[in-house]
Scaffold this motif. Structure first.
Motif, PDB file in Angstrom:
ATOM      1  N   VAL A 255       0.864  -1.340   0.108  1.00  0.00           N
ATOM      2  CA  VAL A 255      -0.059   0.113   0.064  1.00  0.00           C
ATOM      3  C   VAL A 255       0.916   1.169  -0.036  1.00  0.00           C
ATOM      4  O   VAL A 255       0.664   2.463  -0.721  1.00  0.00           O
ATOM      5  N   ALA A 256       2.028   1.313   0.919  1.00  0.00           N
ATOM      6  CA  ALA A 256       2.807   2.269   0.645  1.00  0.00           C
ATOM      7  C   ALA A 256       3.562   2.403  -0.772  1.00  0.00           C
ATOM      8  O   ALA A 256       3.633   3.769  -1.122  1.00  0.00           O
ATOM      9  N   PRO A 263       9.223   2.762  -4.909  1.00  0.00           N
ATOM     10  CA  PRO A 263       9.491   1.456  -4.665  1.00  0.00           C
ATOM     11  C   PRO A 263      10.329   1.378  -3.377  1.00  0.00           C
ATOM     12  O   PRO A 263      10.424   0.502  -2.570  1.00  0.00           O
ATOM     13  N   VAL A 264      11.194   2.537  -2.990  1.00  0.00           N
ATOM     14  CA  VAL A 264      12.197   2.743  -1.880  1.00  0.00           C
ATOM     15  C   VAL A 264      11.032   2.524  -0.724  1.00  0.00           C
ATOM     16  O   VAL A 264      11.478   1.965   0.362  1.00  0.00           O
ATOM     17  N   VAL A 269       9.524   0.055   4.480  1.00  0.00           N
ATOM     18  CA  VAL A 269       8.644  -0.603   5.293  1.00  0.00           C
ATOM     19  C   VAL A 269       9.152  -2.100   5.873  1.00  0.00           C
ATOM     20  O   VAL A 269       9.075  -2.509   6.937  1.00  0.00           O
ATOM     21  N   LEU A 270       9.521  -3.075   4.768  1.00  0.00           N
ATOM     22  CA  LEU A 270      10.171  -4.232   5.059  1.00  0.00           C
ATOM     23  C   LEU A 270      11.368  -4.256   5.883  1.00  0.00           C
ATOM     24  O   LEU A 270      11.548  -5.267   6.675  1.00  0.00           O
ATOM     25  N   ALA A 583       6.764   4.167   8.714  1.00  0.00           N
ATOM     26  CA  ALA A 583       7.507   4.198   7.651  1.00  0.00           C
ATOM     27  C   ALA A 583       6.662   4.359   6.208  1.00  0.00           C
ATOM     28  O   ALA A 583       7.427   4.898   5.094  1.00  0.00           O
ATOM     29  N   ALA A 584       5.542   3.842   6.405  1.00  0.00           N
ATOM     30  CA  ALA A 584       4.806   3.882   5.182  1.00  0.00           C
ATOM     31  C   ALA A 584       4.351   5.421   4.763  1.00  0.00           C
ATOM     32  O   ALA A 584       4.408   5.767   3.641  1.00  0.00           O
TER      33      ALA A 584
END
Length: 635
Positions: A255-256, A263-264, A269-270, A583-584
């Motif tokens: 979603v982010a 894409p960063v 988030v991950l 972070a998102a």
């Protein structure tokens, strides 16, 4: 310290990951960022490939665990160039596995120091020579090399290595390693001495009648091994969180990425979705739980056992030496018309000289205490699980179960029994002579233990015993158990425990005869203070104090540890999810996210250490201070 080194030797990936991480950080400090990135990335890729193979195998078996989340986290962090974060995930993945094994190794090491009693060496008597101290010359050989017919010396306090016949003078043996009973038995020349029996205070010589592989002790151990192999594996608590946490993490990251078009953002988030809290919090908690249990005289063999204790819904007890005190004594003699009580006892004790049953010693001791002279017997023959028959002073004497004596005289009748009592019937010269009533009382805190266990959520409490139904019923009712099963063989106990509906099932027992069912149960608890080595090796939990109330404490420690592990995991997951949302929105860069994630790991680990605290204390199940001290194993 030695156990830590041993575990690290079995897990070289932990050492290698730490070395690579240190090398990468050193290269970065030295300005060799490109080399550091290639080294870190290459190592992580190798770990991903290896972990993926194991993950695919698990998935094909229908098991979805932490490997999925670990692989996703490592791939995602490497893809965005966060090789340091990826290396940290590798360290946590391998370190968590090593920590779990360390907890199990530490528990087994403590157990080994208490219960290493299985015979390994035999003293082979050399013909025609004798030392100056009067003891025959011997040569120590591995027990596997003993052959039938060999003469073996068994010194005081040693375990008979193989089945044999006593040669020379009589000896006294503690057969608790075979029966779970503490009463010693006396063996005369030519009588059978079973492997696993502990010699008394005088050295004896036995002639081997079986090799080690065919001896009683090894036969039961093989049954234990087969039951252990049939046990279903336990799923780790953290594995249950892996798939949902992975799905939610990927959803937030996706979603982010979609909302920001960057894409960063997906990688940022991950980075915060690394499974470190899951990988390390539960092992730390279970290590704390095993340590807490050990301080209380309870040896727990690993975190999976603590989890099973926490979730247990049924418990089954052996009778003699577990719920009961385990020291049968003669209560009275119910002589039949035409027979005198002392004469019935004297003749029965004379015949019991040919028996290896635990009640035989109590009968013979009672006769000697009354000053009765035992008669010489001949033609003695023991009928396994039924009784013994012998000719004493010219009369045929049959002693044993009522059904066995009724084969001689169908008019034999039972005696009324009170709580904890059992009876042995006697026939003399073809006529029913009466019953010997022995008593083995309930432990003082047995009923309280059963009551507290039921209050802790046990939906079924059973008594499983090889004793007769009347005795089992009176003692079981006094203890307050729900289900009573009597006249059972070891394989019957295994079958009944396997069929119990409310699982996991705890089995509590002692003695080698309980070892198979202890191994087959979801959680086997051995009363190790007076029980056998085989039972303790087969069990998942060993209570080193002669106190049945420790079963409650073991369950309570398991539940306390499991709660702490779950809360530590939830704490880590909640903090990670919250940070992922931040972070998102673009407020936490990847590098800062990796560092922040380590603070999350620290919080989860610190909370997991609460498992070191003792659980709830139940004073109603504690025995007096005089019985709550450690008992020397094997006494």
């Amino acid at each position: 310290m030695g156990s830590v080194v041993s575990v690290l030797r079995r897990h070289p990936a932990v050492v290698l990951a730490l070395v690579v991480l240190a090398a990468v950080l050193a290269l970065m400090v030295a300005g060799q960022g490109v080399v550091a990135q290639w080294l870190g990335t290459g190592f992580v890729v190798l770990v991903v490939l290896r972990t993926s193979v194991d993950m695919v195998r698990d998935v094909l078996r229908g098991h979805y665990g932490l490997d999925i989340l670990a692989v996703v986290a490592m791939v995602a962090t490497v893809a965005v160039g966060e090789h340091v974060a990826a290396l940290i995930v590798v360290v946590m993945l391998t370190g968590g596995e090593a920590l779990e094994e360390y907890a199990a190794t530490r528990a087994r090491a403590e157990l080994t120091s208490l219960l290493a009693r299985a015979p390994q060496v035999a003293h082979l008597v050399l013909g025609g020579s004798e030392r100056q101290d009067g003891e025959p010359s011997v040569r120590d050989v591995p027990v596997e090399e003993v052959e039938r017919g060999d003469l073996l010396l068994v010194r005081p306090g040693e375990v008979a290595p193989v089945d044999g016949e006593l040669v020379g003078e009589e000896g006294t043996f503690d057969e608790s390693s075979l029966t779970g009973e503490s009463l010693p038995v006396t063996r005369g020349p030519g009588e059978r001495v079973l492997s696993g029996a502990v010699n008394g205070h005088r050295a004896v010589t036995v002639r081997a009648v079986a090799v080690a592989a065919d001896s009683q002790y090894q036969q039961i151990l093989r049954l234990v091994e087969s039951a252990e192999d049939a046990k279903a594996p336990t799923v780790r608590v953290a594995d249950r969180f892996a798939v949902p946490f992975t799905v939610v993490s990927l959803l937030i990251a996706g979603v982010a990425w979609w909302a920001s078009g960057d894409p960063v953002r997906f990688a940022e988030v991950l980075v915060l979705a690394t499974p470190c809290p899951l990988l390390i919090a539960a092992p730390v908690a279970f290590l704390g739980g095993t340590s807490s249990a050990a301080r209380s005289g309870i040896v727990v063999k690993g975190g999976a056992t603590l989890e099973a204790l926490a979730r247990a819904r049924s418990v089954a007890f052996d009778k003699t030496g577990t719920l009961s005190v385990g020291r049968p004594t003669l209560a009275r003699v119910d002589a039949a018309p035409g027979f005198e009580a002392d004469e019935v006892l004297r003749l029965a004790a004379s015949a019991e000289q040919f028996s290896s049953h635990v009640l035989a010693d109590g009968i013979m001791r009672a006769a000697r205490d009354r000053g009765l002279r035992l008669g010489e017997g001949s033609g003695g023959q023991e009928h396994a699980t039924h009784g013994v028959a012998a000719t004493v002073e010219g009369r045929q004497v049959v002693v044993g179960k009522l059904a066995f004596v009724r084969e001689t005289d169908p008019t034999a009748y039972p005696s009324g029994l009170g709580p904890g009592q059992t009876s042995v019937s006697v026939a003399v010269g073809g006529r029913f002579a009466g019953n010997l009533v022995l008593v083995d009382p309930l432990r003082p805190n047995a009923a309280a233990t059963v009551g507290v266990l039921r209050g802790l959520g046990m939906q079924e409490v059973a008594l499983l015993t090889g004793d007769q139904l009347a005795t089992a019923r009176s003692l079981g009712q006094e203890a307050g158990v729900d289900r009573i099963e009597a006249a059972l063989l070891p394989e019957d106990k295994v079958r009944i425990v396997g069929q119990m509906a409310h699982r996991p099932v705890i089995m509590v027992g002692d003695g080698v005869n309980d070892a198979p069912v202890l191994a087959a149960a979801d959680v086997g608890i051995a009363m190790g203070a007076r029980g056998s080595t085989a039972a303790s090796e087969a069990a998942d939990v060993v209570i080193t104090r002669d106190d049945i109330g420790k079963v409650v404490q073991a369950v309570d420690i398991g539940r306390h540890t499991y709660r702490v592990a779950l809360r530590a995991i939830w704490l880590g997951v909640a903090l990670s999810l919250g940070l992922m949302v931040v972070a998102a929105l673009g407020y936490i860069p990847a590098v800062a996210g990796a560092l922040t994630q380590e603070l999350v790991d620290l919080a989860a680990i610190l909370y997991a250490l609460l498992a070191l605290r003792p659980g709830t204390r139940h004073p109603e199940v504690l025995e007096s201070a005089a019985t709550d001290h450690p008992v020397a194993v094997g006494t």
